[in-house]
Design a protein around this motif. Sequence first.
Motif, PDB file in Angstrom:
ATOM      1  N   GLN A  87      31.296  63.509 -54.276  1.00 22.47           N
ATOM      2  CA  GLN A  87      31.904  62.182 -54.405  1.00 22.47           C
ATOM      3  C   GLN A  87      33.409  62.554 -54.551  1.00 22.47           C
ATOM      4  O   GLN A  87      34.084  63.547 -55.062  1.00 22.47           O
ATOM      5  CB  GLN A  87      31.363  61.590 -55.846  1.00 22.47           C
ATOM      6  CG  GLN A  87      32.269  60.455 -56.340  1.00 22.47           C
ATOM      7  CD  GLN A  87      31.788  60.196 -57.761  1.00 22.47           C
ATOM      8  OE1 GLN A  87      30.748  60.041 -57.977  1.00 22.47           O
ATOM      9  NE2 GLN A  87      32.907  59.829 -58.720  1.00 22.47           N
ATOM     10  N   VAL A  88      34.144  61.631 -53.839  1.00 22.20           N
ATOM     11  CA  VAL A  88      35.473  61.689 -54.025  1.00 22.20           C
ATOM     12  C   VAL A  88      36.518  60.573 -54.347  1.00 22.20           C
ATOM     13  O   VAL A  88      37.638  60.640 -54.687  1.00 22.20           O
ATOM     14  CB  VAL A  88      36.155  61.961 -52.349  1.00 22.20           C
ATOM     15  CG1 VAL A  88      35.756  63.286 -51.647  1.00 22.20           C
ATOM     16  CG2 VAL A  88      35.614  60.657 -51.552  1.00 22.20           C
ATOM     17  N   ALA A  89      35.532  59.536 -54.701  1.00 17.14           N
ATOM     18  CA  ALA A  89      36.192  58.322 -55.240  1.00 17.14           C
ATOM     19  C   ALA A  89      35.127  57.433 -55.700  1.00 17.14           C
ATOM     20  O   ALA A  89      34.082  57.590 -55.242  1.00 17.14           O
ATOM     21  CB  ALA A  89      37.054  57.712 -54.222  1.00 17.14           C
ATOM     22  N   THR A  90      35.406  56.451 -56.691  1.00 20.09           N
ATOM     23  CA  THR A  90      34.520  55.295 -57.125  1.00 20.09           C
ATOM     24  C   THR A  90      35.161  53.945 -56.671  1.00 20.09           C
ATOM     25  O   THR A  90      36.484  53.981 -56.719  1.00 20.09           O
ATOM     26  CB  THR A  90      34.315  55.650 -58.687  1.00 20.09           C
ATOM     27  OG1 THR A  90      35.441  55.328 -59.477  1.00 20.09           O
ATOM     28  CG2 THR A  90      33.598  56.910 -59.111  1.00 20.09           C
ATOM     29  N   LEU A 123      32.351  56.858 -53.002  1.00 23.06           N
ATOM     30  CA  LEU A 123      32.528  57.176 -51.728  1.00 23.06           C
ATOM     31  C   LEU A 123      32.469  58.824 -51.666  1.00 23.06           C
ATOM     32  O   LEU A 123      33.053  59.676 -52.343  1.00 23.06           O
ATOM     33  CB  LEU A 123      34.066  56.910 -51.322  1.00 23.06           C
ATOM     34  CG  LEU A 123      34.538  57.315 -49.896  1.00 23.06           C
ATOM     35  CD1 LEU A 123      33.819  56.354 -48.807  1.00 23.06           C
ATOM     36  CD2 LEU A 123      36.196  57.040 -49.818  1.00 23.06           C
ATOM     37  N   TYR A 124      31.804  59.326 -50.468  1.00 22.19           N
ATOM     38  CA  TYR A 124      31.450  60.638 -50.600  1.00 22.19           C
ATOM     39  C   TYR A 124      32.392  61.221 -49.286  1.00 22.19           C
ATOM     40  O   TYR A 124      33.039  60.788 -48.377  1.00 22.19           O
ATOM     41  CB  TYR A 124      29.975  60.985 -50.146  1.00 22.19           C
ATOM     42  CG  TYR A 124      29.188  60.417 -51.033  1.00 22.19           C
ATOM     43  CD1 TYR A 124      28.855  61.111 -52.423  1.00 22.19           C
ATOM     44  CD2 TYR A 124      28.382  59.135 -51.029  1.00 22.19           C
ATOM     45  CE1 TYR A 124      28.103  60.660 -53.375  1.00 22.19           C
ATOM     46  CE2 TYR A 124      27.623  58.789 -52.221  1.00 22.19           C
ATOM     47  CZ  TYR A 124      27.510  59.448 -53.257  1.00 22.19           C
ATOM     48  OH  TYR A 124      26.650  58.720 -54.176  1.00 22.19           O
ATOM     49  N   SER A 125      32.496  62.766 -49.574  1.00 21.03           N
ATOM     50  CA  SER A 125      33.411  63.531 -48.639  1.00 21.03           C
ATOM     51  C   SER A 125      32.751  63.777 -47.336  1.00 21.03           C
ATOM     52  O   SER A 125      31.500  63.406 -47.211  1.00 21.03           O
ATOM     53  CB  SER A 125      33.662  64.674 -49.436  1.00 21.03           C
ATOM     54  OG  SER A 125      32.346  65.531 -49.424  1.00 21.03           O
ATOM     55  N   LEU A 126      33.532  64.010 -46.393  1.00 12.04           N
ATOM     56  CA  LEU A 126      33.033  64.358 -44.937  1.00 12.04           C
ATOM     57  C   LEU A 126      32.495  65.619 -44.824  1.00 12.04           C
ATOM     58  O   LEU A 126      32.807  66.499 -45.566  1.00 12.04           O
ATOM     59  CB  LEU A 126      34.064  64.068 -44.093  1.00 12.04           C
ATOM     60  CG  LEU A 126      34.598  62.524 -43.975  1.00 12.04           C
ATOM     61  CD1 LEU A 126      35.972  62.572 -43.101  1.00 12.04           C
ATOM     62  CD2 LEU A 126      33.776  61.701 -43.325  1.00 12.04           C
ATOM     63  N   PRO A 127      31.436  65.898 -43.981  1.00 14.37           N
ATOM     64  CA  PRO A 127      31.124  67.155 -43.936  1.00 14.37           C
ATOM     65  C   PRO A 127      32.053  68.406 -43.289  1.00 14.37           C
ATOM     66  O   PRO A 127      32.775  67.877 -42.507  1.00 14.37           O
ATOM     67  CB  PRO A 127      29.781  67.089 -42.912  1.00 14.37           C
ATOM     68  CG  PRO A 127      30.298  65.678 -42.124  1.00 14.37           C
ATOM     69  CD  PRO A 127      30.901  65.036 -42.864  1.00 14.37           C
ATOM     70  N   SER A 128      31.565  69.723 -43.452  1.00 15.61           N
ATOM     71  CA  SER A 128      32.545  70.515 -42.961  1.00 15.61           C
ATOM     72  C   SER A 128      31.467  71.565 -42.469  1.00 15.61           C
ATOM     73  O   SER A 128      31.036  72.350 -43.440  1.00 15.61           O
ATOM     74  CB  SER A 128      33.520  70.989 -43.848  1.00 15.61           C
ATOM     75  OG  SER A 128      34.258  72.146 -43.369  1.00 15.61           O
ATOM     76  N   PRO A 129      31.370  71.861 -41.190  1.00 16.06           N
ATOM     77  CA  PRO A 129      32.243  71.310 -40.086  1.00 16.06           C
ATOM     78  C   PRO A 129      31.646  69.869 -39.967  1.00 16.06           C
ATOM     79  O   PRO A 129      30.701  69.642 -40.522  1.00 16.06           O
ATOM     80  CB  PRO A 129      31.788  72.334 -38.889  1.00 16.06           C
ATOM     81  CG  PRO A 129      30.361  73.105 -39.135  1.00 16.06           C
ATOM     82  CD  PRO A 129      30.344  72.984 -40.972  1.00 16.06           C
ATOM     83  N   THR A 130      32.319  69.184 -38.990  1.00 16.87           N
ATOM     84  CA  THR A 130      32.064  67.745 -39.036  1.00 16.87           C
ATOM     85  C   THR A 130      30.935  67.533 -37.789  1.00 16.87           C
ATOM     86  O   THR A 130      30.750  66.498 -37.476  1.00 16.87           O
ATOM     87  CB  THR A 130      33.355  66.667 -38.409  1.00 16.87           C
ATOM     88  OG1 THR A 130      33.778  67.742 -37.236  1.00 16.87           O
ATOM     89  CG2 THR A 130      34.450  67.117 -39.438  1.00 16.87           C
ATOM     90  N   ARG A 147      23.899  62.072 -43.494  1.00  9.77           N
ATOM     91  CA  ARG A 147      24.911  62.533 -44.561  1.00  9.77           C
ATOM     92  C   ARG A 147      25.049  61.087 -45.337  1.00  9.77           C
ATOM     93  O   ARG A 147      25.359  59.995 -44.666  1.00  9.77           O
ATOM     94  CB  ARG A 147      25.950  63.253 -44.382  1.00  9.77           C
ATOM     95  CG  ARG A 147      26.941  62.374 -43.239  1.00  9.77           C
ATOM     96  CD  ARG A 147      28.251  63.095 -43.036  1.00  9.77           C
ATOM     97  NE  ARG A 147      28.838  62.648 -42.227  1.00  9.77           N
ATOM     98  CZ  ARG A 147      29.770  61.318 -42.108  1.00  9.77           C
ATOM     99  NH1 ARG A 147      29.952  60.834 -43.214  1.00  9.77           N
ATOM    100  NH2 ARG A 147      30.256  60.917 -41.117  1.00  9.77           N
ATOM    101  N   PRO A 148      25.299  61.076 -46.676  1.00 14.32           N
ATOM    102  CA  PRO A 148      25.878  59.948 -47.282  1.00 14.32           C
ATOM    103  C   PRO A 148      27.155  59.743 -47.261  1.00 14.32           C
ATOM    104  O   PRO A 148      27.903  60.402 -47.185  1.00 14.32           O
ATOM    105  CB  PRO A 148      25.351  60.097 -48.814  1.00 14.32           C
ATOM    106  CG  PRO A 148      25.481  61.512 -48.861  1.00 14.32           C
ATOM    107  CD  PRO A 148      24.931  62.275 -47.569  1.00 14.32           C
TER     108      PRO A 148
END
Length: 288
Positions: free
Chosen positions: A130-133, A112-119, A76-77
């Motif tokens: 994307q969660v942030a730049t 910055l990318y989000s974490l997977p669900s489930p982990t 995952r990125p």
Amino acid sequence: GWFPERIRGLVMRTKGYTLRRWLSFLLLLVGVPSVLFTLYRWAIYFKLPLPFTETIDNRPLIRLENAPFTSMIDNRPSWSLHAGVMEFDRIPGGALSNIRSATLTQITEGRLYSLPSPTQPSPKPTESKQVATFRADKGEYTIGQQSALPYDLSLLYALKWKFILSGNVGFQTDSGMELKTPQLELIELQRNSQPTVEQRILCHQGATLTYKEVTLYTNQTRFNPTDKLIECTDGVRTTFAEGTLQTDKIYWNVKEQQLYCPGNVTGTWRKIPFVGENMTIDLKTKGF
């Protein structure tokens, strides 16, 4: 009698010594190149690096200029960016994506990318949003536990990777919270003996955080970009529409728009000075 025999023996010994010298020279002339050639063929066959092909610190470097890059962790990125110069310390024998550290300059278009669900890790690449730049003059990236964690985090987590940004750092979440700081650490953690993965943003050299009408000036801060709960410590000054606050520590719930201030607090409320303790300010209802 004995004199001619002695002369004859001396001559024979001299000829034998000369012959041995010539034979030794010929063996040296033929043997040394043969040994070097044999070692060379052996090194090629077993794909062993020769001394003159290694770097001084024995780490194979890859250099890219004016190029984009995406860091992949567990299929995952985790982040992506565009950089003026990138130097990667690659795992020997591994692919380009199998890096253990990197130095980057002139960072733009960072995401910055989000974490997977489930982990749980997936055998196929997973979708991440994307969660942030972010942007910065320089970045230092390491994988694994090559860097130290703050003591309280090290008791509960193992470090998966760390990305230290420095020089004119700008960071903005997709919800609109903006952070400016001389240095910022992006880290990904995994709970000990659990598959749970979390992100943290750490600032140890001062930061300015702004969201809508609220601005915080803090010496240290940390937060999880997913939870939107920001911890500011070691001296914090806050300005908002109704007044100002000054205290040692503030917890800012960005989603609920609440400021919780444990301990002593001084400030102004609608231009009236006050002193308080253990205050919670609701920025939506404009009360406390």
